[in-house]
Design a protein around this motif. Structure first.
Motif, PDB file in Angstrom:
ATOM      1  N   MET A 109       0.844  -1.187   0.000  1.00 28.76           N
ATOM      2  CA  MET A 109       0.000   0.000   0.000  1.00 28.76           C
ATOM      3  C   MET A 109       0.885   1.244   0.000  1.00 28.76           C
ATOM      4  O   MET A 109       1.730   1.407   0.875  1.00 28.76           O
ATOM      5  CB  MET A 109      -0.913   0.009   1.230  1.00 28.76           C
ATOM      6  N   LYS A 110       0.705   2.099  -0.978  1.00 27.92           N
ATOM      7  CA  LYS A 110       1.484   3.332  -1.055  1.00 27.92           C
ATOM      8  C   LYS A 110       0.662   4.478  -0.469  1.00 27.92           C
ATOM      9  O   LYS A 110      -0.451   4.746  -0.896  1.00 27.92           O
ATOM     10  CB  LYS A 110       1.862   3.637  -2.512  1.00 27.92           C
ATOM     11  N   THR A 111       1.222   5.160   0.505  1.00 21.45           N
ATOM     12  CA  THR A 111       0.526   6.243   1.190  1.00 21.45           C
ATOM     13  C   THR A 111       0.667   7.540   0.421  1.00 21.45           C
ATOM     14  O   THR A 111       1.758   7.877  -0.051  1.00 21.45           O
ATOM     15  CB  THR A 111       1.089   6.420   2.615  1.00 21.45           C
ATOM     16  N   ARG A 112      -0.450   8.262   0.284  1.00 25.36           N
ATOM     17  CA  ARG A 112      -0.428   9.548  -0.426  1.00 25.36           C
ATOM     18  C   ARG A 112      -0.811  10.663   0.532  1.00 25.36           C
ATOM     19  O   ARG A 112      -1.859  10.607   1.181  1.00 25.36           O
ATOM     20  CB  ARG A 112      -1.409   9.515  -1.608  1.00 25.36           C
ATOM     21  N   TYR A 113       0.036  11.671   0.621  1.00 32.84           N
ATOM     22  CA  TYR A 113      -0.188  12.825   1.494  1.00 32.84           C
ATOM     23  C   TYR A 113      -0.598  14.037   0.671  1.00 32.84           C
ATOM     24  O   TYR A 113      -0.088  14.254  -0.432  1.00 32.84           O
ATOM     25  CB  TYR A 113       1.090  13.177   2.253  1.00 32.84           C
ATOM     26  N   SER A 114      -1.514  14.827   1.218  1.00 34.54           N
ATOM     27  CA  SER A 114      -1.885  16.082   0.556  1.00 34.54           C
ATOM     28  C   SER A 114      -2.344  17.084   1.621  1.00 34.54           C
ATOM     29  O   SER A 114      -2.779  16.705   2.709  1.00 34.54           O
ATOM     30  CB  SER A 114      -2.996  15.861  -0.476  1.00 34.54           C
ATOM     31  N   TYR A 115      -2.229  18.366   1.294  1.00 32.27           N
ATOM     32  CA  TYR A 115      -2.658  19.425   2.204  1.00 32.27           C
ATOM     33  C   TYR A 115      -4.125  19.763   1.948  1.00 32.27           C
ATOM     34  O   TYR A 115      -4.583  19.783   0.805  1.00 32.27           O
ATOM     35  CB  TYR A 115      -1.819  20.688   2.011  1.00 32.27           C
ATOM     36  N   GLY A 116      -4.843  20.062   3.013  1.00 36.24           N
ATOM     37  CA  GLY A 116      -6.203  20.563   2.911  1.00 36.24           C
ATOM     38  C   GLY A 116      -6.213  21.986   3.435  1.00 36.24           C
ATOM     39  O   GLY A 116      -6.420  22.196   4.636  1.00 36.24           O
ATOM     40  N   GLY A 117      -5.957  22.946   2.564  1.00 33.79           N
ATOM     41  CA  GLY A 117      -5.790  24.317   3.018  1.00 33.79           C
ATOM     42  C   GLY A 117      -4.521  24.422   3.851  1.00 33.79           C
ATOM     43  O   GLY A 117      -3.552  23.690   3.636  1.00 33.79           O
ATOM     44  N   ASP A 118      -4.512  25.319   4.828  1.00 29.89           N
ATOM     45  CA  ASP A 118      -3.304  25.511   5.639  1.00 29.89           C
ATOM     46  C   ASP A 118      -3.456  24.959   7.049  1.00 29.89           C
ATOM     47  O   ASP A 118      -2.610  25.223   7.911  1.00 29.89           O
ATOM     48  CB  ASP A 118      -2.925  26.996   5.688  1.00 29.89           C
ATOM     49  N   GLU A 119      -4.529  24.150   7.300  1.00 31.30           N
ATOM     50  CA  GLU A 119      -4.668  23.594   8.637  1.00 31.30           C
ATOM     51  C   GLU A 119      -5.120  22.139   8.661  1.00 31.30           C
ATOM     52  O   GLU A 119      -5.522  21.622   9.696  1.00 31.30           O
ATOM     53  CB  GLU A 119      -5.630  24.445   9.474  1.00 31.30           C
ATOM     54  N   HIS A 120      -5.058  21.477   7.512  1.00 32.61           N
ATOM     55  CA  HIS A 120      -5.387  20.057   7.462  1.00 32.61           C
ATOM     56  C   HIS A 120      -4.338  19.310   6.630  1.00 32.61           C
ATOM     57  O   HIS A 120      -3.827  19.838   5.631  1.00 32.61           O
ATOM     58  CB  HIS A 120      -6.756  19.811   6.811  1.00 32.61           C
ATOM     59  N   ILE A 121      -4.064  18.078   7.032  1.00 28.19           N
ATOM     60  CA  ILE A 121      -3.292  17.151   6.214  1.00 28.19           C
ATOM     61  C   ILE A 121      -4.145  15.912   6.006  1.00 28.19           C
ATOM     62  O   ILE A 121      -4.638  15.306   6.975  1.00 28.19           O
ATOM     63  CB  ILE A 121      -1.945  16.785   6.865  1.00 28.19           C
ATOM     64  N   PHE A 122      -4.340  15.557   4.735  1.00 31.03           N
ATOM     65  CA  PHE A 122      -5.132  14.376   4.379  1.00 31.03           C
ATOM     66  C   PHE A 122      -4.172  13.284   3.945  1.00 31.03           C
ATOM     67  O   PHE A 122      -3.269  13.516   3.134  1.00 31.03           O
ATOM     68  CB  PHE A 122      -6.114  14.698   3.251  1.00 31.03           C
ATOM     69  N   VAL A 123      -4.388  12.091   4.493  1.00 30.39           N
ATOM     70  CA  VAL A 123      -3.505  10.958   4.201  1.00 30.39           C
ATOM     71  C   VAL A 123      -4.342   9.799   3.677  1.00 30.39           C
ATOM     72  O   VAL A 123      -5.207   9.270   4.377  1.00 30.39           O
ATOM     73  CB  VAL A 123      -2.734  10.519   5.453  1.00 30.39           C
ATOM     74  N   GLU A 124      -4.108   9.422   2.429  1.00 27.06           N
ATOM     75  CA  GLU A 124      -4.786   8.279   1.823  1.00 27.06           C
ATOM     76  C   GLU A 124      -3.878   7.067   1.954  1.00 27.06           C
ATOM     77  O   GLU A 124      -2.816   7.006   1.337  1.00 27.06           O
ATOM     78  CB  GLU A 124      -5.100   8.542   0.353  1.00 27.06           C
ATOM     79  N   VAL A 125      -4.284   6.134   2.771  1.00 27.47           N
ATOM     80  CA  VAL A 125      -3.477   4.950   3.038  1.00 27.47           C
ATOM     81  C   VAL A 125      -3.500   3.986   1.863  1.00 27.47           C
ATOM     82  O   VAL A 125      -2.491   3.362   1.528  1.00 27.47           O
ATOM     83  CB  VAL A 125      -3.977   4.254   4.322  1.00 27.47           C
ATOM     84  N   SER A 126      -4.651   3.841   1.230  1.00 24.14           N
ATOM     85  CA  SER A 126      -4.793   2.921   0.103  1.00 24.14           C
ATOM     86  C   SER A 126      -6.002   3.319  -0.727  1.00 24.14           C
ATOM     87  O   SER A 126      -6.957   3.897  -0.205  1.00 24.14           O
ATOM     88  CB  SER A 126      -4.966   1.485   0.614  1.00 24.14           C
ATOM     89  N   GLU A 127      -5.961   3.016  -2.016  1.00 21.94           N
ATOM     90  CA  GLU A 127      -7.126   3.248  -2.870  1.00 21.94           C
ATOM     91  C   GLU A 127      -8.137   2.120  -2.725  1.00 21.94           C
ATOM     92  O   GLU A 127      -9.281   2.242  -3.142  1.00 21.94           O
ATOM     93  CB  GLU A 127      -6.693   3.361  -4.332  1.00 21.94           C
ATOM     94  N   GLU A 128      -7.725   1.010  -2.132  1.00 20.41           N
ATOM     95  CA  GLU A 128      -8.572  -0.170  -2.000  1.00 20.41           C
ATOM     96  C   GLU A 128      -9.029  -0.354  -0.563  1.00 20.41           C
ATOM     97  O   GLU A 128      -8.233  -0.228   0.366  1.00 20.41           O
ATOM     98  CB  GLU A 128      -7.800  -1.410  -2.457  1.00 20.41           C
ATOM     99  N   MET A 129     -10.312  -0.639  -0.376  1.00 19.65           N
ATOM    100  CA  MET A 129     -10.838  -0.934   0.946  1.00 19.65           C
ATOM    101  C   MET A 129     -10.374  -2.326   1.374  1.00 19.65           C
ATOM    102  O   MET A 129     -10.580  -3.301   0.646  1.00 19.65           O
ATOM    103  CB  MET A 129     -12.370  -0.904   0.942  1.00 19.65           C
ATOM    104  N   SER A 130      -9.760  -2.424   2.540  1.00 18.96           N
ATOM    105  CA  SER A 130      -9.326  -3.714   3.067  1.00 18.96           C
ATOM    106  C   SER A 130      -9.082  -3.564   4.555  1.00 18.96           C
ATOM    107  O   SER A 130      -8.890  -2.453   5.060  1.00 18.96           O
ATOM    108  CB  SER A 130      -8.047  -4.192   2.373  1.00 18.96           C
ATOM    109  N   LEU A 131      -9.060  -4.701   5.258  1.00 21.65           N
ATOM    110  CA  LEU A 131      -8.790  -4.655   6.684  1.00 21.65           C
ATOM    111  C   LEU A 131      -7.382  -4.134   6.946  1.00 21.65           C
ATOM    112  O   LEU A 131      -7.147  -3.395   7.900  1.00 21.65           O
ATOM    113  CB  LEU A 131      -8.967  -6.038   7.300  1.00 21.65           C
TER     114      LEU A 131
END
Length: 291
Positions: free
Chosen positions: A1-23
């Protein structure tokens, strides 16, 4: 699983752990957010884990976006190097399947359903290859469920069943959402089960109801004196089919202030679980019912 980081404005960080739903994706999101909380990073105001992602809200006047991003990435690396384990609890949730209240509701909305001539349970059983509703209920209640996130409405848990991928139940949501769902309905949509914490609109298939309050702003229920929301991400849920008389008895106990859900503290290991899912689940359930 490759983690993707992105900013949400100047006070949030969004982290996508995986594009696929899994345990595994849920567990990674949960373990990182728990580690962030334990690290007590300066400036962090809120941590919101989700099914395969999470978001961190922070004060940029205390911590710059670049510094916060680097700190979270360092925590992810440390988590990857350690054991995939968490301290959590397994919780028994009694369910009155095929109850009269969800049945009355689902019959009012058959024009919004894929199978207008059946019921939600008969439809779910048929499309998943079960020869009877009883067999489907057994499949839904036999293996435990991992609470991956809590939200949408206050206190509502989304749960992913802890079984091999080829045994996952899959049921689409209603063609058009209902305008009514009984409080404490046990629902299903996609690969997720849920419990509707309040009465309201909804689109998940309806299988039954639980007598156990999971959200109580007044905190009248004995098991919600410390916090008004019962479930938290990481909880492991074991559904227990009950009869109508058992349902009414638990409702009475809740009203009397004597009911306490059966729970047991456990340490969950993802690697041990993946080695033998059925055996690991059985051991957890044995621990739940130990005296």
């Amino acid at each position: 699983m490759k983690t993707r980081y992105s900013y949400g404005g100047d006070e949030h960080i969004f982290v996508e752990v995986s594009e696929e739903m899994s345990l595994a994706a849920f567990f990674k999101s949960l373990s990182i957010t728990q580690a962030i909380r334990e690290a007590n990073l300066p400036g962090v105001e809120e941590i919101c884990p989700a099914n395969a992602s999470f978001q961190v809200k922070y004060n940029p006047d205390i911590c710059s976006p670049e510094t916060m991003l680097a700190a979270i990435q360092d925590i992810e690396k440390a988590q990857a190097a350690g054991k995939a384990e968490i301290d959590t609890r397994i919780v028994e949730v009694p369910v009155f399947y095929q109850d009269p209240w969800t049945h009355e509701t689902l019959m009012r909305f058959r024009d919004r359903h894929q199978d207008p001539d059946g019921t939600d349970l008969s439809y779910a059983a048929r499309i998943n290859g079960y020869d009877s509703v009883d067999a489907f209920i057994q499949a839904h209640s036999d293996a435990p469920w991992f609470v991956t996130m809590v939200g949408f409405v206050s206190g509502l848990p989304f749960m992913f069943q802890m079984v091999e991928r080829d045994k996952q139940i899959q049921v689409p949501k209603y063609v058009r959402p209902r305008t009514d769902t009984p409080k404490l309905t046990v629902g299903y949509g996609g690969c997720f089960s849920c419990i509707y914490s309040v009465r309201g609109a909804g689109g998940y298939q309806m299988f039954g109801v639980t007598p156990v309050p999971i959200y109580d702003p007044a905190q009248n229920a004995a098991h919600l004196k410390d916090f008004l929301v019962f479930f938290q991400p990481g909880d492991i849920v074991k559904f227990k089919p009950i009869s109508e008389s058992e349902y009414h008895e638990i409702v009475k106990q809740v009203e009397d202030g004597t009911y306490q859900p059966r729970t047991k503290s456990v340490r969950f290991s993802l690697s041990e679980f993946e080695k033998d899912m059925a055996g690991y689940n059985a051991a957890m359930q044995e621990a739940l019912y130990e005296h």
